[in-house]
Design an enzyme around this catalytic site. Structure first.
Site, PDB file in Angstrom:
ATOM      1  N   ASP A   1     -11.643  -0.527   6.701  1.00  7.32           N
ATOM      2  CA  ASP A   1     -10.637  -0.210   5.688  1.00  7.32           C
ATOM      3  C   ASP A   1      -9.544   0.701   6.244  1.00  7.32           C
ATOM      4  OD1 ASP A   1     -11.964  -1.582   3.553  1.00  7.32           O
ATOM      5  OD2 ASP A   1     -13.382   0.072   3.429  1.00  7.32           O
TER       6      ASP A   1
ATOM      7  N   ASP B   1      -4.347  -5.102  -4.226  1.00 10.65           N
ATOM      8  CA  ASP B   1      -3.964  -3.705  -4.498  1.00 10.65           C
ATOM      9  C   ASP B   1      -2.557  -3.532  -5.070  1.00 10.65           C
ATOM     10  OD1 ASP B   1      -6.408  -3.195  -3.364  1.00 10.65           O
ATOM     11  OD2 ASP B   1      -5.624  -2.377  -1.498  1.00 10.65           O
TER      12      ASP B   1
ATOM     13  N   ASP C   1       0.829  -1.201   0.000  1.00 11.01           N
ATOM     14  CA  ASP C   1       0.000   0.000   0.000  1.00 11.01           C
ATOM     15  C   ASP C   1       0.870   1.260   0.000  1.00 11.01           C
ATOM     16  OD1 ASP C   1      -2.397   1.369  -0.094  1.00 11.01           O
ATOM     17  OD2 ASP C   1      -2.741   1.309   2.056  1.00 11.01           O
TER      18      ASP C   1
END
Length: 321
Positions: free
Chosen positions: A295, A149, A110
């Site tokens: 999240d 991701d 991330d």
């Protein structure tokens, strides 16, 4: 005995196709080696229900979320990864069920978003970790979603960092091919609102998609199943025209019942979607993100950390408000 018979039938039926498959493709089909999907007995929703039986929200969360097969996520918090993965895959195997696992420990994880930053300390540390992850599964049947991701946002990365990330993913896929022959691995492809189908096809291919079973869509996001199927088909058209192959894909439907409102981090008004199943327009519809798990410190989950179970958010997601 039932499982052995299913494995034998699957192996025999795959023989005529074996000569046409790419060398990295697996002939074994874990969905035919098992009898349905595994319900994680230690899922966050299940733990909360057990600890709060008198809460007015508990019965709804138990009925609508806690007993639906969902993925278990593995990362640095999992301890010795080969032991943790082996225990989970082993428990599912003994139950004759198919487990869904998420590998989530990439170096510079991330990197652009930051809400779930962390991961392995270096590319070599990650290579060792993911090798032990694959070894923990071994020859048991499983489904793995690889590094959600990781291919979605390259906006803050330079080319050297992109190359490094794609190399880590390619190396990971090679480990599963070598060590986990009955595992289907899906390389994550973000969601329809992140990158164009053209861009994503290129990223998937450069990250070693040929070695994977396919790609995953909508992990931890909210786009409708129809939107994801259209996007997956567009990605496959790009793969076919540019590289000469296509791949199956799976869709995370855990929180897409009301679609997306354009926000990704704990948006209000979302709803649980179609429970985990084979088919549904994709190879599988899966609950990859557990409904009710935050999240990050944002939206209706303000003050929480990523992955924390929030019963009020789960309850609102059941009813769609």
């Amino acid at each position: 005995m039932r499982r052995r018979l299913r494995v034998l039938v699957a192996a025999l039926s795959a023989l005529p196709l074996a000569l046409t498959l790419a060398p990295s493709a697996h002939a074994a089909d874990p969905t035919t080696m098992t009898n349905g999907f595994y319900v994680d007995p230690d899922a966050s929703a299940k733990r909360w229900v057990a600890a709060n039986p008198g809460d007015g929200r508990a019965s709804a969360i138990d009925a609508s979320i806690a007993n639906t097969p969902t993925a278990r996520w593995f990362g640095s918090w999992s301890g010795a990864i080969d032991t943790a993965v082996g225990a989970y895959a082993g428990a599912a195997d003994r139950a004759d069920k198919l487990p869904v696992l998420v590998a989530y420990n990439m170096y510079n994880r991330d990197y652009c978003g930051g809400h779930s930053a962390g991961g392995a300390s270096s590319p070599s540390d990650y290579a060792n970790w993911i090798s032990r992850f694959a070894g923990g599964i071994g020859d048991r049947p499983a489904v793995v979603v690889l590094e959600p991701d990781s291919l979605g946002d390259y906006g803050c990365m330079n080319q050297a960092q992109i190359d490094e990330r794609e190399s880590m993913l390619t190396g990971a896929l090679a480990q599963f091919s070598r060590q986990a022959p009955n595992t289907w691995v899906y390389l994550d492809a973000g969601n329809p609102g992140w990158a164009s189908a053209q861009a994503m096809a290129g990223r998937l291919h450069e990250a070693g998609l040929r070695q994977a079973r396919g790609f995953s869509l909508n992990v931890s996001n909210y786009f409708t199943t129809a939107e994801n199927i259209a996007y997956g088909e567009a990605v496959n058209r790009e793969l076919s025209s540019r590289y000469g192959y296509t791949k199956p894909f799976v869709v995370d439907t855990s929180r897409n019942g009301n679609g997306s409102n354009g926000q990704w981090c704990n948006p209000a008004g979302r709803r649980i979607g179609t429970p985990t199943q084979l088919g549904g327009g994709a190879e599988m519809l899966l609950w990859i993100k557990v409904p009710g798990e935050s999240d990050g410190d944002c939206g209706v989950g303000g003050g929480s950390s990523a992955g924390q179970f929030l019963p009020e958010v789960a309850y609102r997601m059941i009813h769609g408000y």
